[in-house]
Design a protein around this motif. Structure first.
Motif, PDB file in Angstrom:
ATOM      1  N   GLY A   1       0.803  -1.220   0.000  1.00  0.00           N
ATOM      2  CA  GLY A   1       0.000   0.000   0.000  1.00  0.00           C
ATOM      3  C   GLY A   1       0.834   1.268   0.000  1.00  0.00           C
ATOM      4  O   GLY A   1       0.675   2.132  -0.878  1.00  0.00           O
ATOM      5  N   PRO A   2       1.739   1.448   0.974  1.00  0.00           N
ATOM      6  CA  PRO A   2       2.555   2.663   0.974  1.00  0.00           C
ATOM      7  C   PRO A   2       3.485   2.760  -0.228  1.00  0.00           C
ATOM      8  O   PRO A   2       3.764   3.863  -0.714  1.00  0.00           O
ATOM      9  CB  PRO A   2       3.334   2.584   2.294  1.00  0.00           C
ATOM     10  N   PHE A   3       3.945   1.639  -0.735  1.00  0.00           N
ATOM     11  CA  PHE A   3       4.777   1.648  -1.937  1.00  0.00           C
ATOM     12  C   PHE A   3       3.972   2.159  -3.129  1.00  0.00           C
ATOM     13  O   PHE A   3       4.452   2.989  -3.910  1.00  0.00           O
ATOM     14  CB  PHE A   3       5.307   0.239  -2.209  1.00  0.00           C
ATOM     15  N   ALA A   4       2.748   1.679  -3.276  1.00  0.00           N
ATOM     16  CA  ALA A   4       1.896   2.114  -4.390  1.00  0.00           C
ATOM     17  C   ALA A   4       1.600   3.607  -4.296  1.00  0.00           C
ATOM     18  O   ALA A   4       1.568   4.308  -5.319  1.00  0.00           O
ATOM     19  CB  ALA A   4       0.595   1.312  -4.389  1.00  0.00           C
ATOM     20  N   ALA A   5       1.393   4.107  -3.074  1.00  0.00           N
ATOM     21  CA  ALA A   5       1.118   5.536  -2.903  1.00  0.00           C
ATOM     22  C   ALA A   5       2.313   6.382  -3.325  1.00  0.00           C
ATOM     23  O   ALA A   5       2.145   7.443  -3.951  1.00  0.00           O
ATOM     24  CB  ALA A   5       0.751   5.822  -1.449  1.00  0.00           C
ATOM     25  N   LEU A   6       3.515   5.937  -3.013  1.00  0.00           N
ATOM     26  CA  LEU A   6       4.705   6.674  -3.444  1.00  0.00           C
ATOM     27  C   LEU A   6       4.836   6.629  -4.967  1.00  0.00           C
ATOM     28  O   LEU A   6       5.192   7.631  -5.603  1.00  0.00           O
ATOM     29  CB  LEU A   6       5.953   6.084  -2.786  1.00  0.00           C
ATOM     30  N   ALA A   7       4.536   5.488  -5.558  1.00  0.00           N
ATOM     31  CA  ALA A   7       4.654   5.344  -7.010  1.00  0.00           C
ATOM     32  C   ALA A   7       3.695   6.260  -7.766  1.00  0.00           C
ATOM     33  O   ALA A   7       3.929   6.559  -8.951  1.00  0.00           O
ATOM     34  CB  ALA A   7       4.417   3.892  -7.411  1.00  0.00           C
ATOM     35  N   GLU A   8       2.649   6.723  -7.109  1.00  0.00           N
ATOM     36  CA  GLU A   8       1.711   7.640  -7.769  1.00  0.00           C
ATOM     37  C   GLU A   8       2.334   9.002  -8.052  1.00  0.00           C
ATOM     38  O   GLU A   8       1.817   9.760  -8.880  1.00  0.00           O
ATOM     39  CB  GLU A   8       0.456   7.813  -6.901  1.00  0.00           C
ATOM     40  N   GLN A   9       3.426   9.313  -7.382  1.00  0.00           N
ATOM     41  CA  GLN A   9       4.093  10.596  -7.611  1.00  0.00           C
ATOM     42  C   GLN A   9       4.991  10.480  -8.842  1.00  0.00           C
ATOM     43  O   GLN A   9       5.934   9.687  -8.846  1.00  0.00           O
ATOM     44  CB  GLN A   9       4.913  10.998  -6.377  1.00  0.00           C
ATOM     45  N   PRO A  10       4.731  11.260  -9.891  1.00  0.00           N
ATOM     46  CA  PRO A  10       5.456  11.071 -11.145  1.00  0.00           C
ATOM     47  C   PRO A  10       6.924  11.474 -11.097  1.00  0.00           C
ATOM     48  O   PRO A  10       7.687  11.104 -12.007  1.00  0.00           O
ATOM     49  CB  PRO A  10       4.691  11.960 -12.126  1.00  0.00           C
ATOM     50  N   ASN A  11       7.338  12.195 -10.063  1.00  0.00           N
ATOM     51  CA  ASN A  11       8.742  12.611  -9.941  1.00  0.00           C
ATOM     52  C   ASN A  11       9.584  11.616  -9.156  1.00  0.00           C
ATOM     53  O   ASN A  11      10.707  11.924  -8.743  1.00  0.00           O
ATOM     54  CB  ASN A  11       8.843  13.998  -9.288  1.00  0.00           C
ATOM     55  N   VAL A  12       9.060  10.403  -8.947  1.00  0.00           N
ATOM     56  CA  VAL A  12       9.782   9.362  -8.213  1.00  0.00           C
ATOM     57  C   VAL A  12      10.106   8.203  -9.155  1.00  0.00           C
ATOM     58  O   VAL A  12       9.225   7.701  -9.865  1.00  0.00           O
ATOM     59  CB  VAL A  12       8.966   8.834  -7.019  1.00  0.00           C
ATOM     60  N   ALA A  13      11.366   7.798  -9.154  1.00  0.00           N
ATOM     61  CA  ALA A  13      11.807   6.569  -9.815  1.00  0.00           C
ATOM     62  C   ALA A  13      12.248   5.595  -8.729  1.00  0.00           C
ATOM     63  O   ALA A  13      12.350   5.977  -7.552  1.00  0.00           O
ATOM     64  CB  ALA A  13      12.947   6.856 -10.789  1.00  0.00           C
ATOM     65  N   ALA A  14      12.506   4.349  -9.091  1.00  0.00           N
ATOM     66  CA  ALA A  14      12.860   3.351  -8.082  1.00  0.00           C
ATOM     67  C   ALA A  14      13.943   2.420  -8.591  1.00  0.00           C
ATOM     68  O   ALA A  14      13.999   2.092  -9.780  1.00  0.00           O
ATOM     69  CB  ALA A  14      11.632   2.539  -7.671  1.00  0.00           C
TER      70      ALA A  14
END
Length: 284
Positions: free
Chosen positions: A186-199
């Motif tokens: 859940g928290p990982f998916a929420a972070l991924a919603e931000q388009p300025n984040v890569a992983a």
């Protein structure tokens, strides 16, 4: 196809790294040199890399990283340590960028995972530090625990022009299996919603059982990362030499590809090099 290892370390004075005092770290409590790195990259067919601070958290390590990068044309980028609460951070970053080798500085990292507060990235003084990183034109590498992912998402939303790079997929508890996946998803998916984040798909083998892990253990986490971020925001990182606690460099790379399979040629190209080159602005 250019392959980029977006996350590895080097150290030559292991006693300067307090975290290596842990007895579980004894097999990597030794020197890891530029020459050793170059041998690993050649054997794996990796053309370029990003050298990341290793938790020493001082300016002396920054000096070392830039010196080592100057010795190795394969090191296309360097992520230095930064104290986000330092009121003089903007000037310190400017000096790093002006010094010899400063053209290879592509980002900074703070050891957020070591902060007890899960909301550390919400602190006003820390947000001010992140704005200084943005003003310097650098990326910010997020090394955070799962419980810190929500504050990372809030920081990314508040600073949409700053490039964030999540290290090790947020350190999910892979050894906990389905329970670890449930706590992280859940928290990982929420972070991924931000388009300025890569992983970075990195550091997974050391979050699994070091002695008995298989690619199947990594697959649910790697596939979730691919679904949430897509190949254009996902990059390969070996986390060498830390990965040696659980696997060789070659086995880490092979396990990543196995866990993500099947991949189109375009997706493979992005994850193994294209994303890192674009996000970090590497001169490759």
């Amino acid at each position: 196809m250019l392959t980029v290892d977006a996350h590895h370390h080097l150290w030559q004075v292991p006693q300067a790294y307090a975290w290596l005092d842990d007895d579980r770290m004894r097999m990597i409590r030794r020197q890891f040199t530029v020459a050793q790195l170059q041998a690993q990259l050649r054997a794996a067919g990796v053309g370029r890399s990003v050298l990341v601070e290793g938790g020493r958290c001082d300016e002396a390590e920054s000096d070392d990283l830039l010196r080592w990068a100057a010795e190795a044309p394969q090191i296309a980028g360097v992520v230095l340590w930064a104290d986000l609460a330092d009121p003089a951070l903007a000037g310190r970053l400017a000096r790093h960028l002006r010094r010899p080798g400063g053209d290879r500085v592509v980002g900074v990292r703070s050891q957020v995972q070591g902060e007890p507060d899960p909301d550390h990235l919400d602190r006003p003084v820390v947000r001010a530090g992140l704005r200084a990183v943005e003003a310097a034109g650098l990326a910010f590498d997020l090394v955070v625990r799962v419980d810190q992912l929500p504050s990372a998402a809030r920081a990314a939303a508040a600073l949409p022009q700053l490039r964030f790079v999540l290290n090790h997929l947020g350190k999910p508890e892979i050894r906990a299996g389905a329970a670890g996946l449930a706590r992280w998803r859940g928290p990982f998916a929420a972070l991924a919603e931000q388009p300025n984040v890569a992983a970075k798909v990195s550091g997974l083998v050391t979050e699994a059982d070091w002695a008995s892990w298989r690619a199947d253990d990594l697959r649910p986490f790697a596939r979730e990362a691919l679904e949430r971020f897509g190949p254009d925001r996902l990059m390969f990182g070996s986390d060498w030499p830390v990965c040696l606690l659980a696997a060789s460099y070659g086995r880490v790379r092979a396990a990543l590809l196995q866990a993500l399979a099947p991949l189109s040629e375009a997706a493979r190209t992005a994850i193994l090099g294209g994303t890192a080159a674009r996000v970090y602005g590497l001169r490759v």
